[in-house]
Write a protein that holds these residues in place. Structure first.
Motif, PDB file in Angstrom:
ATOM      1  N   SER A 320     -54.672  13.048 -29.610  1.00 35.57           N
ATOM      2  CA  SER A 320     -55.193  12.232 -30.706  1.00 35.57           C
ATOM      3  C   SER A 320     -54.370  10.975 -30.947  1.00 35.57           C
ATOM      4  CB  SER A 320     -55.223  13.083 -31.987  1.00 35.57           C
ATOM      5  OG  SER A 320     -55.635  12.309 -33.095  1.00 35.57           O
ATOM      6  N   PHE A 321     -55.075   9.891 -31.278  1.00 33.30           N
ATOM      7  CA  PHE A 321     -54.463   8.663 -31.771  1.00 33.30           C
ATOM      8  C   PHE A 321     -54.528   8.606 -33.298  1.00 33.30           C
ATOM      9  CE2 PHE A 321     -55.647   6.214 -27.629  1.00 33.30           C
ATOM     10  CZ  PHE A 321     -54.564   6.789 -26.989  1.00 33.30           C
ATOM     11  N   GLY A 322     -54.961   9.693 -33.908  1.00 31.94           N
ATOM     12  CA  GLY A 322     -55.082   9.721 -35.358  1.00 31.94           C
ATOM     13  C   GLY A 322     -56.380   9.098 -35.838  1.00 31.94           C
ATOM     14  N   PHE A 323     -56.330   8.494 -37.027  1.00 31.60           N
ATOM     15  CA  PHE A 323     -57.513   7.890 -37.648  1.00 31.60           C
ATOM     16  C   PHE A 323     -57.259   6.396 -37.856  1.00 31.60           C
ATOM     17  CE2 PHE A 323     -57.645  12.338 -38.721  1.00 31.60           C
ATOM     18  CZ  PHE A 323     -59.003  12.672 -38.704  1.00 31.60           C
ATOM     19  N   PRO A 324     -57.492   5.583 -36.820  1.00 35.21           N
ATOM     20  CA  PRO A 324     -57.270   4.136 -36.972  1.00 35.21           C
ATOM     21  C   PRO A 324     -58.273   3.514 -37.952  1.00 35.21           C
ATOM     22  CG  PRO A 324     -57.507   4.797 -34.657  1.00 35.21           C
ATOM     23  CD  PRO A 324     -57.962   5.937 -35.483  1.00 35.21           C
TER      24      PRO A 324
END
Length: 342
Positions: A320-324
């Protein structure tokens, strides 16, 4: 991490689980009419498939009833009746009529046949012969083959109450994982330093490589906080999903979230849920080095064989890159489309 919370040794939970699996069984009472399953005490299947839970009579009493029940995982004294049969007629309970039946391959066969399995169908089932004072029963575990994944709120770490976690998993085509499902995923390599809810209201986190930032010098294992307050305490979630009716594919580009939604729609699909991405990675071998938007606003990518050019991620999995910010034009899209059976 709430390190001051007491940690329960993993093996103690197995003893508890074993006690649940034999919750109502008199070990000293020999079965007169039913045959204890020697091999098939656990049946494994995938979501959408059919399964048969074996139960066979040793001999047929002159008058009897058969009752199949599903044991409530949160209250082992409670049983949800699936069906009752007197050998001729069958009465179904609740929503089981559309999916449960007795197999009846021969006169001694009172096995339970379940069709189109769903995630919530996994668990412990009891086959009971009701014959006056000679009532007896055997238990069978139905396991749904799948994958467990940790899930966080878009607002950050440790934001879910138990009920929030349950809802969050459902929104991602999943359910809260059981302890057994979490343990199996840990043996397959799952490691997560944040504590999360599972379906029985307890909180855990799986560790393979002990380090100061994850519980200090405690040994590897499923580290437990035990039961927590379901309405007042906040953690992440461990979700469980299985096969789906469709598949996930990638649309390349430098897209905003809205552009990604539109790109999927143009191809007759929708942005994938997190559970759908995990399912395609686990069961269909989906692998892609590029980050892509998902329906919850997160950006992830699935890796089967780790490569240096894929960010140097050392472990396979969905990363995951998270929640941009949704206005950032930097990612592709992971789209989900249902496969036509015809």
């Amino acid at each position: 991490m709430h390190c001051a919370v007491f940690m329960v040794v993993t093996i103690s939970y197995f003893f508890w689980t074993d006690a649940v699996n034999h919750y109502n069984k008199d070990e000293n009472k020999a079965l007169k009419y039913l045959i204890e399953p020697p091999v098939y005490a656990e049946i494994k299947a995938r979501r959408g498939e059919n399964a048969t839970l074996p139960c066979v009579l040793r001999t047929v009493p002159s008058h009897y009833r058969v009752k199949w029940s599903k044991v409530d995982s949160l209250n082992t004294a409670a049983k949800n009746i699936v069906l009752i049969s007197n050998g001729h007629e069958v009465k179904h309970y609740g929503t089981w009529q559309s999916k449960a039946s007795l197999r009846r391959m021969h006169a001694l066969d009172i096995s339970l046949r379940l069709t189109k399995l769903e995630l919530q169908d996994c668990g412990l089932y009891q086959c009971e012969l009701i014959n006056g004072i000679d009532d007896e029963g055997v238990t069978i575990t139905l396991s749904i083959e799948g994958v467990v994944f940790p899930y966080q709120s878009s607002h950050g770490r440790y934001k879910f109450t138990y009920f929030d976690a349950k809802k969050a998993c459902a929104e991602q085509d999943a359910t809260l994982a059981t302890y057994t499902q979490l343990y199996r995923e840990w043996t397959d390599g799952l490691e997560w330093c944040n504590a999360g809810w599972i379906n029985d209201g307890t909180v855990h986190y799986p560790i393979l490589n002990p380090r100061p930032s994850c519980g200090k010098d405690l040994p590897p294992g499923i580290r437990s906080y035990g039961p927590r307050d379901k309405t007042k305490e906040h953690y992440d979630a461990f979700c469980f999903t299985s096969t789906t009716k469709g598949s996930v594919f990638f649309v390349p580009g430098r897209l905003t979230f809205l552009e990604a939604e539109h790109a999927c729609k143009e191809k007759g699909a929708s942005l994938a849920l997190v559970g759908q991405l995990y399912s395609s990675w686990k069961f269909l071998g989906l692998e892609r080095c590029d980050g892509g938007w998902l329906q919850d606003g997160s950006v992830r990518f699935p890796i089967i064989t780790p490569k240096k050019r894929c960010g140097g991620v050392p472990q396979p999995g969905v990363h995951s890159f998270g929640f941009p910010k949704k206005t950032i034009s930097s990612y592709g899209a992971y789209c989900y489309i249902v496969i036509n059976d015809h």
